[in-house]
Design an enzyme around this catalytic site. Sequence first.
Site, PDB file in Angstrom:
ATOM      1  N   GLY A  12       9.405  -5.644   1.794  1.00  0.00           N
ATOM      2  CA  GLY A  12      10.016  -6.807   2.538  1.00  0.00           C
ATOM      3  C   GLY A  12      10.605  -5.721   4.002  1.00  0.00           C
ATOM      4  O   GLY A  12      11.868  -6.978   4.303  1.00  0.00           O
ATOM      5  N   LEU A  86      -0.460  -8.344   1.140  1.00  0.00           N
ATOM      6  CA  LEU A  86      -1.792  -7.750   0.917  1.00  0.00           C
ATOM      7  C   LEU A  86      -3.371  -8.492   0.011  1.00  0.00           C
ATOM      8  O   LEU A  86      -3.771  -8.801   0.252  1.00  0.00           O
ATOM      9  CB  LEU A  86      -1.260  -7.101  -0.701  1.00  0.00           C
ATOM     10  CG  LEU A  86      -0.912  -5.826  -0.307  1.00  0.00           C
ATOM     11  CD1 LEU A  86      -0.229  -4.762  -1.431  1.00  0.00           C
ATOM     12  CD2 LEU A  86      -0.997  -4.907   0.673  1.00  0.00           C
ATOM     13  N   ASN A 103      -1.213  -8.064  12.511  1.00  0.00           N
ATOM     14  CA  ASN A 103      -1.033  -7.076  11.462  1.00  0.00           C
ATOM     15  C   ASN A 103      -0.188  -5.216  12.094  1.00  0.00           C
ATOM     16  O   ASN A 103      -0.021  -5.182  12.889  1.00  0.00           O
ATOM     17  CB  ASN A 103      -2.330  -6.777  10.515  1.00  0.00           C
ATOM     18  CG  ASN A 103      -1.424  -6.557   9.032  1.00  0.00           C
ATOM     19  OD1 ASN A 103      -0.639  -6.519   8.735  1.00  0.00           O
ATOM     20  ND2 ASN A 103      -2.730  -5.521   9.012  1.00  0.00           N
ATOM     21  N   HIS A 105      -0.461  -1.494   9.883  1.00  0.00           N
ATOM     22  CA  HIS A 105      -1.482  -0.484   9.574  1.00  0.00           C
ATOM     23  C   HIS A 105      -0.848   0.821   9.211  1.00  0.00           C
ATOM     24  O   HIS A 105      -0.292   0.990  10.229  1.00  0.00           O
ATOM     25  CB  HIS A 105      -2.485  -0.927   9.433  1.00  0.00           C
ATOM     26  CG  HIS A 105      -3.028   0.330   8.680  1.00  0.00           C
ATOM     27  ND1 HIS A 105      -3.373  -0.919   7.584  1.00  0.00           N
ATOM     28  CD2 HIS A 105      -3.984   1.444   8.706  1.00  0.00           C
ATOM     29  CE1 HIS A 105      -4.521  -0.269   6.537  1.00  0.00           C
ATOM     30  NE2 HIS A 105      -4.883   1.311   7.023  1.00  0.00           N
ATOM     31  N   ASP A 146      -8.617  -4.562   9.166  1.00  0.00           N
ATOM     32  CA  ASP A 146      -8.160  -4.185   9.607  1.00  0.00           C
ATOM     33  C   ASP A 146      -8.992  -3.622  11.065  1.00  0.00           C
ATOM     34  O   ASP A 146      -9.081  -2.550  11.198  1.00  0.00           O
ATOM     35  CB  ASP A 146      -8.035  -2.681   9.271  1.00  0.00           C
ATOM     36  CG  ASP A 146      -6.377  -2.499   8.233  1.00  0.00           C
ATOM     37  OD1 ASP A 146      -5.924  -3.201   7.999  1.00  0.00           O
ATOM     38  OD2 ASP A 146      -6.418  -1.542   6.579  1.00  0.00           O
ATOM     39  N   GLU A 175       7.602   1.964  12.151  1.00  0.00           N
ATOM     40  CA  GLU A 175       7.142   0.458  11.910  1.00  0.00           C
ATOM     41  C   GLU A 175       8.472   0.002  12.478  1.00  0.00           C
ATOM     42  O   GLU A 175       8.069  -1.608  12.736  1.00  0.00           O
ATOM     43  CB  GLU A 175       7.641   0.176  10.685  1.00  0.00           C
ATOM     44  CG  GLU A 175       5.933   0.681   9.825  1.00  0.00           C
ATOM     45  CD  GLU A 175       5.449   0.383   8.126  1.00  0.00           C
ATOM     46  OE1 GLU A 175       4.348  -0.016   8.212  1.00  0.00           O
ATOM     47  OE2 GLU A 175       6.025   0.161   7.933  1.00  0.00           O
TER      48      GLU A 175
END
Length: 188
Positions: A12, A86, A103, A105, A146, A175
Amino acid sequence: MKKIAIFVSGHGTNARAIMKFFAGHESIAVALVVATKAGIGAIDFANEAGVPCKVCLPKTDFNEGGTLAKTLDDYGITHIVLAGCLAFLPPWLTARYGNQIINIHPSLLPKYGGKGMYGDRVHQAVLEAKEKESGITIHLVNDEYDSGAIVFQAKCEVREDDTIDSLANRIHALEHKHFPEVIEKWAL
């Protein structure tokens, strides 16, 4: 007010960065964290941030008309952010939210994406292929792993002496820096 639900399946740290970024935001609120497993670190981060957290198991709660749908309605969710989630989202959910699901990746898609490609598996594949760069891709979610429209990418060097952990650390830094800012632009 835009209301975000963050879907998580693990530690998280991205969820924590997003909750921190949007704390007190005038137009966007993290209204809910949806954990796809019980007992994960993301639940602790949600509790620390004072954000409601619900455990919704993909095999039972993700069915159309199931617990997940009711939970999203109860919290007035307008946008969904996948931050280390996931679980594959069912077609009813992607149809209902359309381009309102995003999302992140840990590679430069379309490389190293698809079913089973997440976390350390991606970094291992990048290292084995002797890539010179890697990075992050933030993309919209559709009914294929994706493959949704790319919203943003950021790159980092892959060093000759990199390990999975050292590469993962640089990817996580990208990220945490970029995902909240991209979410803000996308949601508004």
